[in-house]
Design a protein around this motif. Structure first.
Motif, PDB file in Angstrom:
ATOM      1  N   GLU A  42      -4.483 -32.044  -2.723  1.00  0.00           N
ATOM      2  CA  GLU A  42      -5.050 -32.498  -1.448  1.00  0.00           C
ATOM      3  C   GLU A  42      -5.142 -31.360  -0.435  1.00  0.00           C
ATOM      4  O   GLU A  42      -5.937 -31.413   0.496  1.00  0.00           O
ATOM      5  CB  GLU A  42      -4.221 -33.641  -0.867  1.00  0.00           C
ATOM      6  N   GLN A  43      -4.335 -30.314  -0.624  1.00  0.00           N
ATOM      7  CA  GLN A  43      -4.310 -29.194   0.309  1.00  0.00           C
ATOM      8  C   GLN A  43      -4.980 -27.932  -0.206  1.00  0.00           C
ATOM      9  O   GLN A  43      -5.012 -26.918   0.482  1.00  0.00           O
ATOM     10  CB  GLN A  43      -2.864 -28.844   0.705  1.00  0.00           C
ATOM     11  N   ALA A  44      -5.526 -27.962  -1.428  1.00  0.00           N
ATOM     12  CA  ALA A  44      -6.124 -26.737  -1.985  1.00  0.00           C
ATOM     13  C   ALA A  44      -7.352 -27.062  -2.829  1.00  0.00           C
ATOM     14  O   ALA A  44      -7.292 -27.932  -3.695  1.00  0.00           O
ATOM     15  CB  ALA A  44      -5.107 -25.981  -2.827  1.00  0.00           C
ATOM     16  N   VAL A  71      -7.307 -10.442  -6.599  1.00  0.00           N
ATOM     17  CA  VAL A  71      -6.376 -11.541  -6.383  1.00  0.00           C
ATOM     18  C   VAL A  71      -5.996 -12.134  -7.738  1.00  0.00           C
ATOM     19  O   VAL A  71      -6.774 -12.074  -8.696  1.00  0.00           O
ATOM     20  CB  VAL A  71      -7.031 -12.622  -5.476  1.00  0.00           C
ATOM     21  N   ILE A  72      -4.780 -12.660  -7.837  1.00  0.00           N
ATOM     22  CA  ILE A  72      -4.370 -13.446  -8.990  1.00  0.00           C
ATOM     23  C   ILE A  72      -4.138 -14.855  -8.451  1.00  0.00           C
ATOM     24  O   ILE A  72      -3.316 -15.060  -7.550  1.00  0.00           O
ATOM     25  CB  ILE A  72      -3.097 -12.882  -9.650  1.00  0.00           C
ATOM     26  N   LEU A  73      -4.892 -15.784  -8.981  1.00  0.00           N
ATOM     27  CA  LEU A  73      -4.808 -17.173  -8.541  1.00  0.00           C
ATOM     28  C   LEU A  73      -3.716 -17.866  -9.351  1.00  0.00           C
ATOM     29  O   LEU A  73      -3.744 -17.840 -10.583  1.00  0.00           O
ATOM     30  CB  LEU A  73      -6.158 -17.857  -8.746  1.00  0.00           C
ATOM     31  N   VAL A  74      -2.747 -18.456  -8.671  1.00  0.00           N
ATOM     32  CA  VAL A  74      -1.595 -19.047  -9.351  1.00  0.00           C
ATOM     33  C   VAL A  74      -1.605 -20.558  -9.151  1.00  0.00           C
ATOM     34  O   VAL A  74      -1.699 -21.041  -8.020  1.00  0.00           O
ATOM     35  CB  VAL A  74      -0.272 -18.447  -8.831  1.00  0.00           C
ATOM     36  N   PHE A 112      -4.361 -16.108 -17.749  1.00  0.00           N
ATOM     37  CA  PHE A 112      -5.650 -16.116 -18.433  1.00  0.00           C
ATOM     38  C   PHE A 112      -6.739 -15.731 -17.446  1.00  0.00           C
ATOM     39  O   PHE A 112      -6.533 -15.765 -16.237  1.00  0.00           O
ATOM     40  CB  PHE A 112      -5.955 -17.490 -19.057  1.00  0.00           C
ATOM     41  N   THR A 113      -7.884 -15.321 -17.986  1.00  0.00           N
ATOM     42  CA  THR A 113      -9.049 -15.086 -17.142  1.00  0.00           C
ATOM     43  C   THR A 113     -10.063 -16.178 -17.419  1.00  0.00           C
ATOM     44  O   THR A 113     -10.238 -16.607 -18.561  1.00  0.00           O
ATOM     45  CB  THR A 113      -9.699 -13.707 -17.401  1.00  0.00           C
ATOM     46  N   ASP A 114     -10.720 -16.651 -16.360  1.00  0.00           N
ATOM     47  CA  ASP A 114     -11.746 -17.671 -16.530  1.00  0.00           C
ATOM     48  C   ASP A 114     -13.020 -17.029 -17.074  1.00  0.00           C
ATOM     49  O   ASP A 114     -13.039 -15.840 -17.404  1.00  0.00           O
ATOM     50  CB  ASP A 114     -11.980 -18.454 -15.229  1.00  0.00           C
ATOM     51  N   LEU A 115     -14.081 -17.800 -17.176  1.00  0.00           N
ATOM     52  CA  LEU A 115     -15.307 -17.320 -17.807  1.00  0.00           C
ATOM     53  C   LEU A 115     -15.987 -16.196 -17.032  1.00  0.00           C
ATOM     54  O   LEU A 115     -16.779 -15.446 -17.594  1.00  0.00           O
ATOM     55  CB  LEU A 115     -16.273 -18.486 -18.012  1.00  0.00           C
ATOM     56  N   ASP A 116     -15.673 -16.059 -15.739  1.00  0.00           N
ATOM     57  CA  ASP A 116     -16.236 -14.980 -14.930  1.00  0.00           C
ATOM     58  C   ASP A 116     -15.291 -13.793 -14.815  1.00  0.00           C
ATOM     59  O   ASP A 116     -15.610 -12.808 -14.159  1.00  0.00           O
ATOM     60  CB  ASP A 116     -16.605 -15.502 -13.541  1.00  0.00           C
ATOM     61  N   HIS A 118     -12.083 -13.963 -13.497  1.00  0.00           N
ATOM     62  CA  HIS A 118     -11.054 -14.123 -12.464  1.00  0.00           C
ATOM     63  C   HIS A 118      -9.701 -14.376 -13.133  1.00  0.00           C
ATOM     64  O   HIS A 118      -9.599 -15.156 -14.076  1.00  0.00           O
ATOM     65  CB  HIS A 118     -11.395 -15.288 -11.531  1.00  0.00           C
ATOM     66  N   HIS A 119      -8.660 -13.715 -12.622  1.00  0.00           N
ATOM     67  CA  HIS A 119      -7.313 -13.775 -13.194  1.00  0.00           C
ATOM     68  C   HIS A 119      -6.554 -14.983 -12.628  1.00  0.00           C
ATOM     69  O   HIS A 119      -6.408 -15.119 -11.421  1.00  0.00           O
ATOM     70  CB  HIS A 119      -6.588 -12.472 -12.853  1.00  0.00           C
TER      71      HIS A 119
END
Length: 129
Positions: A42-44, A71-74, A112-116, A118-119
């Motif tokens: 709800e906040q992200a 950035v590393i998205l956690v 993991f990295t997504d299809l683009d 991004h870490h």
């Protein structure tokens, strides 16, 4: 104060990215031709923007996430099983692993990295005894 966090990510192919995040089990809030909102909580929210749409908001050149890391998205998960589940879903949807699973007794994480490119890291913290 409570605020909602919106993380904007440029993507090459919006439909492909939508399919990837759907495969992870993350719901979408809204979508247009050039952007889609992935609900993390709800906040992200993760805002997926086509590169041309992203460029309208950016003052500088769009970085190539396959060559640089800004950035590393956690994603904070509740337990190790949830970390493993989302990492395995990501791999099945085409993500590339980043390193090995890591467990230092306080944190368990898998990257993991997504299809683009991004870490991402799925992480759970141990509850103090």
């Amino acid at each position: 104060m409570s605020a909602t966090l919106f993380v904007n990510l440029p993507v090459k192919d919006l439909k492909r990215s939508e399919a990837f995040f759907t495969a992870l089990g993350l719901p979408f809030f809204a979508a247009t031709e050039d952007m889609a909102a992935v609900m993390v909580s709800e906040q992200a929210q993760i805002m997926l923007l086509t590169e041309p749409a992203f460029a309208e908001y950016s003052r500088t050149e769009i970085a190539d996430p396959t060559k640089t890391t800004q950035v590393i998205l956690v994603l904070g998960m509740q337990n190790k099983a949830e970390v493993d589940e989302i990492a395995e879903k990501a791999a099945a949807a085409g993500a590339a692993p980043v390193g090995e699973a890591s467990d230092d007794g306080f944190r368990y994480r898998r990257g993991f990295t997504d299809l683009d490119g991004h870490h991402w890291t799925a992480l759970c913290l141990a509850t103090p005894a």
